[in-house]
Motif scaffolding. Structure first.
Motif, PDB file in Angstrom:
ATOM      1  N   VAL A 146      -2.253 -11.861   1.789  1.00 27.77           N
ATOM      2  CA  VAL A 146      -2.888 -10.715   2.432  1.00 27.77           C
ATOM      3  C   VAL A 146      -1.830  -9.629   2.463  1.00 27.77           C
ATOM      4  O   VAL A 146      -0.851  -9.719   3.214  1.00 27.77           O
ATOM      5  N   LEU A 147      -1.987  -8.605   1.632  1.00 26.24           N
ATOM      6  CA  LEU A 147      -0.908  -7.650   1.382  1.00 26.24           C
ATOM      7  C   LEU A 147      -1.428  -6.223   1.302  1.00 26.24           C
ATOM      8  O   LEU A 147      -2.627  -5.974   1.267  1.00 26.24           O
ATOM      9  N   ARG A 148      -0.460  -5.290   1.272  1.00 23.76           N
ATOM     10  CA  ARG A 148      -0.775  -3.880   1.105  1.00 23.76           C
ATOM     11  C   ARG A 148      -0.670  -3.528  -0.382  1.00 23.76           C
ATOM     12  O   ARG A 148       0.383  -3.682  -0.978  1.00 23.76           O
ATOM     13  N   PRO A 149      -1.757  -3.061  -1.025  1.00 23.02           N
ATOM     14  CA  PRO A 149      -1.678  -2.673  -2.431  1.00 23.02           C
ATOM     15  C   PRO A 149      -0.732  -1.495  -2.616  1.00 23.02           C
ATOM     16  O   PRO A 149      -0.473  -0.755  -1.661  1.00 23.02           O
ATOM     17  N   PRO A 150      -0.220  -1.307  -3.860  1.00 23.79           N
ATOM     18  CA  PRO A 150      -0.582  -2.072  -5.047  1.00 23.79           C
ATOM     19  C   PRO A 150       0.256  -3.332  -5.175  1.00 23.79           C
ATOM     20  O   PRO A 150       1.305  -3.448  -4.557  1.00 23.79           O
ATOM     21  N   VAL A 151      -0.231  -4.282  -6.004  1.00 24.21           N
ATOM     22  CA  VAL A 151       0.561  -5.470  -6.272  1.00 24.21           C
ATOM     23  C   VAL A 151       1.759  -5.084  -7.121  1.00 24.21           C
ATOM     24  O   VAL A 151       1.757  -4.048  -7.794  1.00 24.21           O
ATOM     25  N   GLN A 198      12.022   0.681   1.377  1.00 25.67           N
ATOM     26  CA  GLN A 198      11.668   1.722   0.414  1.00 25.67           C
ATOM     27  C   GLN A 198      10.309   1.472  -0.209  1.00 25.67           C
ATOM     28  O   GLN A 198       9.753   2.344  -0.870  1.00 25.67           O
ATOM     29  N   ASP A 199       9.780   0.264  -0.023  1.00 20.10           N
ATOM     30  CA  ASP A 199       8.501  -0.106  -0.620  1.00 20.10           C
ATOM     31  C   ASP A 199       7.378  -0.165   0.409  1.00 20.10           C
ATOM     32  O   ASP A 199       6.425  -0.921   0.241  1.00 20.10           O
ATOM     33  N   SER A 200       7.469   0.624   1.469  1.00 25.22           N
ATOM     34  CA  SER A 200       6.473   0.555   2.523  1.00 25.22           C
ATOM     35  C   SER A 200       5.259   1.422   2.209  1.00 25.22           C
ATOM     36  O   SER A 200       5.352   2.647   2.128  1.00 25.22           O
ATOM     37  N   ALA A 201       4.091   0.777   2.043  1.00 27.07           N
ATOM     38  CA  ALA A 201       2.849   1.518   1.834  1.00 27.07           C
ATOM     39  C   ALA A 201       2.494   2.321   3.077  1.00 27.07           C
ATOM     40  O   ALA A 201       1.875   3.378   2.989  1.00 27.07           O
ATOM     41  N   VAL A 202       2.883   1.828   4.250  1.00 25.07           N
ATOM     42  CA  VAL A 202       2.599   2.543   5.489  1.00 25.07           C
ATOM     43  C   VAL A 202       3.413   3.832   5.544  1.00 25.07           C
ATOM     44  O   VAL A 202       2.912   4.894   5.927  1.00 25.07           O
ATOM     45  N   VAL A 265      -4.771   3.369   4.829  1.00 23.46           N
ATOM     46  CA  VAL A 265      -3.940   2.400   4.126  1.00 23.46           C
ATOM     47  C   VAL A 265      -4.788   1.147   3.913  1.00 23.46           C
ATOM     48  O   VAL A 265      -5.607   0.798   4.757  1.00 23.46           O
ATOM     49  N   GLU A 266      -4.599   0.503   2.774  1.00 27.57           N
ATOM     50  CA  GLU A 266      -5.455  -0.619   2.399  1.00 27.57           C
ATOM     51  C   GLU A 266      -4.807  -1.965   2.700  1.00 27.57           C
ATOM     52  O   GLU A 266      -3.581  -2.090   2.805  1.00 27.57           O
ATOM     53  N   LEU A 267      -5.670  -2.961   2.814  1.00 25.44           N
ATOM     54  CA  LEU A 267      -5.235  -4.345   2.912  1.00 25.44           C
ATOM     55  C   LEU A 267      -6.068  -5.134   1.907  1.00 25.44           C
ATOM     56  O   LEU A 267      -7.282  -4.943   1.820  1.00 25.44           O
ATOM     57  N   ALA A 268      -5.415  -6.008   1.151  1.00 28.08           N
ATOM     58  CA  ALA A 268      -6.111  -6.726   0.086  1.00 28.08           C
ATOM     59  C   ALA A 268      -5.761  -8.207   0.104  1.00 28.08           C
ATOM     60  O   ALA A 268      -4.708  -8.614   0.598  1.00 28.08           O
ATOM     61  N   LEU A 269      -6.664  -8.983  -0.452  1.00 29.64           N
ATOM     62  CA  LEU A 269      -6.435 -10.406  -0.677  1.00 29.64           C
ATOM     63  C   LEU A 269      -6.011 -10.558  -2.132  1.00 29.64           C
ATOM     64  O   LEU A 269      -6.671 -10.035  -3.034  1.00 29.64           O
ATOM     65  N   ALA A 270      -4.908 -11.279  -2.383  1.00 24.42           N
ATOM     66  CA  ALA A 270      -4.364 -11.387  -3.740  1.00 24.42           C
ATOM     67  C   ALA A 270      -4.158 -12.845  -4.123  1.00 24.42           C
ATOM     68  O   ALA A 270      -3.882 -13.696  -3.275  1.00 24.42           O
ATOM     69  N   TRP A 271      -4.261 -13.127  -5.414  1.00 24.92           N
ATOM     70  CA  TRP A 271      -4.052 -14.475  -5.940  1.00 24.92           C
ATOM     71  C   TRP A 271      -3.517 -14.374  -7.364  1.00 24.92           C
ATOM     72  O   TRP A 271      -3.582 -13.322  -7.994  1.00 24.92           O
ATOM     73  N   TYR A 306      -1.669   4.446  -3.820  1.00 23.04           N
ATOM     74  CA  TYR A 306      -0.500   3.879  -3.165  1.00 23.04           C
ATOM     75  C   TYR A 306       0.579   3.539  -4.187  1.00 23.04           C
ATOM     76  O   TYR A 306       0.304   2.994  -5.247  1.00 23.04           O
ATOM     77  N   VAL A 307       1.799   3.854  -3.839  1.00 20.58           N
ATOM     78  CA  VAL A 307       2.941   3.579  -4.712  1.00 20.58           C
ATOM     79  C   VAL A 307       3.957   2.741  -4.000  1.00 20.58           C
ATOM     80  O   VAL A 307       5.062   2.582  -4.453  1.00 20.58           O
ATOM     81  N   GLY A 308       3.607   2.184  -2.870  1.00 26.33           N
ATOM     82  CA  GLY A 308       4.601   1.455  -2.091  1.00 26.33           C
ATOM     83  C   GLY A 308       4.101   0.138  -1.588  1.00 26.33           C
ATOM     84  O   GLY A 308       3.222  -0.475  -2.161  1.00 26.33           O
ATOM     85  N   GLU A 309       4.623  -0.263  -0.434  1.00 20.66           N
ATOM     86  CA  GLU A 309       4.436  -1.621   0.053  1.00 20.66           C
ATOM     87  C   GLU A 309       3.908  -1.630   1.446  1.00 20.66           C
ATOM     88  O   GLU A 309       3.277  -0.672   1.855  1.00 20.66           O
ATOM     89  N   GLN A 310       4.167  -2.702   2.204  1.00 20.55           N
ATOM     90  CA  GLN A 310       3.457  -2.925   3.440  1.00 20.55           C
ATOM     91  C   GLN A 310       4.365  -2.887   4.646  1.00 20.55           C
ATOM     92  O   GLN A 310       5.530  -2.553   4.569  1.00 20.55           O
ATOM     93  N   LEU A 311       3.767  -3.252   5.789  1.00 22.74           N
ATOM     94  CA  LEU A 311       4.507  -3.234   7.052  1.00 22.74           C
ATOM     95  C   LEU A 311       5.720  -4.115   6.991  1.00 22.74           C
ATOM     96  O   LEU A 311       5.655  -5.201   6.441  1.00 22.74           O
TER      97      LEU A 311
END
Length: 311
Positions: A146-151, A198-202, A265-271, A306-311
């Protein structure tokens, strides 16, 4: 010894009647009698005493009846378990979550999985940045993220499960704490607390929100995680523009206010791409369905790439 012979024996032992057992098993009585004689010959024992009027178990037959019941129950359980796993109804899922999602989204995820897939065991790994989750998915150390896009990197598929508006976090004694709704423009001269990654989507979403209002946020402090960020805000060290799910983390001295024209800001399920685990498919489907109503609105604008990462 064949399982077929054990099942035939169990049916005769339960009924003490070859005709009734044959009917129950949907086989001809001569074939059933022959199978029992084969079993007795293989074991070199007599399992039944037979007369023209009565069939009864011998002591050896009584022992085998108890053992056959145990063995056949174990076989049936194994078959059921294999089928449930193949159908995605049973198994273990190692789930990675980004920081605040463990508080805001995990309860709902765990609840729906327990309700819909009670034989699935969720093993939780929290506070995982999106790049770490992507690496974990590729390395098979987690099954779902459960992550912040993009992968980050190749070989990862994802499905959006939530789109959160950005809100304002301020200390209880801040001048804006008394306002029910705040305009982003009102933050022009404020000092900001932001994530140190540096990779924070937030962070990216907060910066875009300020850019659209015509200013660049001034960073006063950098925090390694959500708990520290909110603690710094509550202490009056600055304001923060964060996802609305921070409301799941009440903190003394902290006030959350809605922002006019804030971004999302988005939240996604990834696999892992190409994974063939039916349990992953089943869990991801029930999670996605649980959040279907929330993902219906709001939607991001074209400027919210989005060009970054999550919390």
């Amino acid at each position: 010894m064949e399982l077929r012979h054990l099942r035939y024996f169990a049916a005769v032992a339960d009924t003490c009647h070859f005709g009734q057992a044959a009917t129950q098993l949907h086989v001809a009585q001569p074939a059933l009698s022959y199978a029992i004689r084969q079993l007795e010959a293989e074991l070199d024992v007599t399992l039944f005493t037979r007369t023209t009027r009565q069939v009864a178990l011998t002591p050896a037959g009584e022992y085998l009846q108890a053992e056959a019941a145990r063995i056949l129950a174990g076989v049936d359980d194994a078959v059921d378990g294999v089928r449930r796993i193949a159908a995605g109804r049973s198994g273990v899922i190692r789930l990675g979550l980004t920081g605040i999602a463990a508080f805001s989204h995990l309860p709902r995820i765990a609840r729906v999985v327990k309700r819909e897939l009670p034989d699935v065991d969720l093993q939780i790994q929290s506070d995982m940045l999106t790049p770490v989750q992507c690496d974990g998915l590729r390395a098979l150390s987690i099954d779902l993220g459960v992550l912040r896009p993009p992968v980050v990197g190749d070989g990862i598929d994802m499905r959006l499960i939530d789109v959160e508006p950005m809100v304002l976090a301020v200390s209880v004694d801040h001048r804006l704490a008394v306002e029910p709704v705040v305009a982003v423009e009102d933050l022009r001269n404020e000092m900001f607390v932001m994530y140190d990654s540096q990779d924070s989507a937030v962070n990216d979403a907060a910066v875009r929100t300020c850019h659209r209002a015509g200013f660049v946020p001034q960073r006063a402090h950098r925090a390694p995680g959500t708990a520290v960020l909110l603690a710094l805000v509550a202490a009056g060290m600055g304001v923060a523009v964060v996802p609305a799910s921070v409301r799941a983390l009440p903190l003394e001295g902290l006030v959350i206010r809605d922002l006019v024209d804030a971004g999302t800001v988005e939240l996604a399920l990834a696999w892992r791409s190409g994974q063939d685990n039916p349990v992953v498919d089943a869990v991801s489907e029930v999670i996605a369905q649980a959040f279907a109503a929330e993902t219906a609105s709001p939607r991001r604008t074209p400027n919210d790439t989005y060009v970054g990462e999550q919390l």
